[in-house]
Design a protein around this motif. Structure first.
Motif, PDB file in Angstrom:
ATOM      1  N   ASN A   1       0.828  -1.201   0.000  1.00 15.63           N
ATOM      2  CA  ASN A   1       0.000   0.000   0.000  1.00 15.63           C
ATOM      3  C   ASN A   1       0.873   1.267   0.000  1.00 15.63           C
ATOM      4  OD1 ASN A   1      -2.462   1.622   0.334  1.00 15.63           O
ATOM      5  ND2 ASN A   1      -1.707   1.934   2.409  1.00 15.63           N
ATOM      6  N   VAL A   2       1.884   1.293   0.846  1.00 15.69           N
ATOM      7  CA  VAL A   2       2.758   2.467   0.939  1.00 15.69           C
ATOM      8  C   VAL A   2       3.472   2.716  -0.397  1.00 15.69           C
ATOM      9  CG1 VAL A   2       4.884   3.359   1.984  1.00 15.69           C
ATOM     10  CG2 VAL A   2       3.102   2.375   3.426  1.00 15.69           C
ATOM     11  N   TRP A   3       4.007   1.661  -0.984  1.00 20.07           N
ATOM     12  CA  TRP A   3       4.857   1.826  -2.166  1.00 20.07           C
ATOM     13  C   TRP A   3       4.105   1.835  -3.490  1.00 20.07           C
ATOM     14  CZ3 TRP A   3       9.656   3.600  -2.268  1.00 20.07           C
ATOM     15  CH2 TRP A   3      10.306   3.667  -1.034  1.00 20.07           C
ATOM     16  N   LEU A   4       2.895   1.293  -3.527  1.00 15.34           N
ATOM     17  CA  LEU A   4       2.171   1.229  -4.793  1.00 15.34           C
ATOM     18  C   LEU A   4       0.917   2.101  -4.837  1.00 15.34           C
ATOM     19  CD1 LEU A   4       2.442  -2.618  -5.436  1.00 15.34           C
ATOM     20  CD2 LEU A   4       3.952  -0.789  -6.269  1.00 15.34           C
ATOM     21  N   VAL A   5       0.327   2.400  -3.687  1.00 15.03           N
ATOM     22  CA  VAL A   5      -0.918   3.182  -3.662  1.00 15.03           C
ATOM     23  C   VAL A   5      -0.683   4.579  -3.079  1.00 15.03           C
ATOM     24  CG1 VAL A   5      -3.293   3.267  -2.785  1.00 15.03           C
ATOM     25  CG2 VAL A   5      -2.296   1.071  -3.467  1.00 15.03           C
ATOM     26  N   GLN A   6      -0.004   4.656  -1.940  1.00 14.41           N
ATOM     27  CA  GLN A   6       0.192   5.930  -1.234  1.00 14.41           C
ATOM     28  C   GLN A   6       1.475   6.655  -1.644  1.00 14.41           C
ATOM     29  OE1 GLN A   6      -2.214   7.019   0.842  1.00 14.41           O
ATOM     30  NE2 GLN A   6      -3.346   5.131   0.459  1.00 14.41           N
ATOM     31  N   TYR A   7       2.127   6.171  -2.674  1.00 19.49           N
ATOM     32  CA  TYR A   7       3.436   6.655  -3.118  1.00 19.49           C
ATOM     33  C   TYR A   7       3.527   8.185  -3.176  1.00 19.49           C
ATOM     34  CZ  TYR A   7       7.622   6.722  -6.054  1.00 19.49           C
ATOM     35  OH  TYR A   7       8.875   6.947  -6.555  1.00 19.49           O
ATOM     36  N   ASN A   8       2.566   8.822  -3.803  1.00 22.91           N
ATOM     37  CA  ASN A   8       2.608  10.277  -3.978  1.00 22.91           C
ATOM     38  C   ASN A   8       1.607  11.016  -3.107  1.00 22.91           C
ATOM     39  OD1 ASN A   8       4.711  10.659  -5.878  1.00 22.91           O
ATOM     40  ND2 ASN A   8       3.389   9.790  -7.453  1.00 22.91           N
ATOM     41  N   LYS A   9       1.177  10.378  -2.033  1.00 19.06           N
ATOM     42  CA  LYS A   9       0.200  11.002  -1.158  1.00 19.06           C
ATOM     43  C   LYS A   9       0.841  11.393   0.170  1.00 19.06           C
ATOM     44  CE  LYS A   9      -3.620   8.514  -3.204  1.00 19.06           C
ATOM     45  NZ  LYS A   9      -4.624   7.483  -3.017  1.00 19.06           N
ATOM     46  N   ALA A  10       0.400  12.510   0.685  1.00 18.38           N
ATOM     47  CA  ALA A  10       0.905  12.969   1.980  1.00 18.38           C
ATOM     48  C   ALA A  10       0.301  12.107   3.089  1.00 18.38           C
ATOM     49  CB  ALA A  10       0.532  14.431   2.194  1.00 18.38           C
ATOM     50  N   THR A  11       1.138  11.745   4.043  1.00 14.18           N
ATOM     51  CA  THR A  11       0.646  11.047   5.232  1.00 14.18           C
ATOM     52  C   THR A  11       1.341  11.673   6.438  1.00 14.18           C
ATOM     53  OG1 THR A  11       2.343   9.332   5.443  1.00 14.18           O
ATOM     54  CG2 THR A  11       0.549   8.898   3.886  1.00 14.18           C
ATOM     55  N   ARG A  12       0.806  11.433   7.596  1.00 16.63           N
ATOM     56  CA  ARG A  12       1.406  12.000   8.816  1.00 16.63           C
ATOM     57  C   ARG A  12       2.705  11.310   9.183  1.00 16.63           C
ATOM     58  NH1 ARG A  12      -2.287   9.971  13.813  1.00 16.63           N
ATOM     59  NH2 ARG A  12      -0.520  10.773  14.974  1.00 16.63           N
ATOM     60  N   TRP A  13       3.028  10.204   8.506  1.00 22.92           N
ATOM     61  CA  TRP A  13       4.209   9.414   8.839  1.00 22.92           C
ATOM     62  C   TRP A  13       5.434   9.779   7.999  1.00 22.92           C
ATOM     63  CZ3 TRP A  13       2.259   7.676  13.026  1.00 22.92           C
ATOM     64  CH2 TRP A  13       0.935   7.265  13.083  1.00 22.92           C
ATOM     65  N   ARG A  14       5.286  10.618   7.001  1.00 22.23           N
ATOM     66  CA  ARG A  14       6.403  10.971   6.122  1.00 22.23           C
ATOM     67  C   ARG A  14       7.474  11.732   6.913  1.00 22.23           C
ATOM     68  NH1 ARG A  14       5.547   8.269   1.932  1.00 22.23           N
ATOM     69  NH2 ARG A  14       3.678   8.556   0.690  1.00 22.23           N
ATOM     70  N   GLY A  15       8.721  11.472   6.561  1.00 21.98           N
ATOM     71  CA  GLY A  15       9.837  12.127   7.227  1.00 21.98           C
ATOM     72  C   GLY A  15       9.907  13.611   6.923  1.00 21.98           C
ATOM     73  N   GLY A  16      10.330  14.376   7.892  1.00 24.04           N
ATOM     74  CA  GLY A  16      10.458  15.823   7.712  1.00 24.04           C
ATOM     75  C   GLY A  16       9.112  16.437   7.358  1.00 24.04           C
ATOM     76  N   ASP A  17       9.127  17.340   6.369  1.00 26.34           N
ATOM     77  CA  ASP A  17       7.898  17.979   5.896  1.00 26.34           C
ATOM     78  C   ASP A  17       7.466  17.418   4.553  1.00 26.34           C
ATOM     79  OD1 ASP A  17       7.735  19.719   8.110  1.00 26.34           O
ATOM     80  OD2 ASP A  17       9.206  21.068   7.197  1.00 26.34           O
ATOM     81  N   ALA A  18       7.925  16.230   4.219  1.00 30.30           N
ATOM     82  CA  ALA A  18       7.673  15.634   2.913  1.00 30.30           C
ATOM     83  C   ALA A  18       6.204  15.294   2.713  1.00 30.30           C
ATOM     84  CB  ALA A  18       8.515  14.377   2.750  1.00 30.30           C
ATOM     85  N   THR A  19       5.767  15.404   1.458  1.00 31.34           N
ATOM     86  CA  THR A  19       4.407  15.008   1.110  1.00 31.34           C
ATOM     87  C   THR A  19       4.397  13.806   0.164  1.00 31.34           C
ATOM     88  OG1 THR A  19       4.340  16.606  -0.705  1.00 31.34           O
ATOM     89  CG2 THR A  19       3.487  17.336   1.435  1.00 31.34           C
ATOM     90  N   THR A  20       5.562  13.417  -0.365  1.00 33.08           N
ATOM     91  CA  THR A  20       5.671  12.242  -1.227  1.00 33.08           C
ATOM     92  C   THR A  20       6.886  11.427  -0.785  1.00 33.08           C
ATOM     93  OG1 THR A  20       7.135  13.255  -2.863  1.00 33.08           O
ATOM     94  CG2 THR A  20       4.754  13.554  -3.202  1.00 33.08           C
TER      95      THR A  20
END
Length: 127
Positions: free
Chosen positions: A18-37
């Motif tokens: 899910n993380v690598w194929l579906v949520q790849y370009n979506k912002a989540t609260r778990w992304r490092g730093g201020d990243a959105t992808t």
């Protein structure tokens, strides 16, 4: 215990996919730093763009192997240990950039699940 291990394999394998194929370009609260992808996240860690594709390929293959291990148990240990190593790297990257600990929670949780999958025998009995 066998069913618990299978459930953990499903949770970890499907979540990684899910993380690598579906949520790849979506912002989540778990992304490092201020990243959105994912690409932005790897940049926040100071990693080159090409590493996203190498790590993504490795994690995707290992997640598929972990799922296949439900039917081919010989794959269980190497897939779980491989994913555990990759997830330990994820936790370390969050620590490297001083992310709040909560951001590394999913990686740490899946790391623990992978260690259970790898080291708890299917025929173990809980007392």
């Amino acid at each position: 215990m066998e069913y618990l291990i299978i459930v953990l394999q499903l949770i970890v394998g499907l979540s990684i996919l899910n993380v690598w194929l579906v949520q790849y370009n979506k912002a989540t609260r778990w992304r490092g730093g201020d990243a959105t992808t994912i690409v932005e996240e790897f940049r926040a860690y100071g990693l080159p763009d090409w590493s996203v594709y190498v790590v993504g390929a490795i994690k995707t293959v290992l997640a598929l192997l972990l799922l296949a291990a439900i039917w081919y148990p010989v794959l269980r240990f190497p897939a779980a240990i491989g994913l555990a190593a990759m997830l330990a790297g994820s936790v370390l990257m969050h620590l490297k950039i001083s992310d709040p600990l909560i951001k590394s929670f999913p990686a740490a949780l899946f790391l623990m699940m992978c260690l259970i999958i790898a080291f708890v025998p299917e025929n173990a009995v809980l007392n």
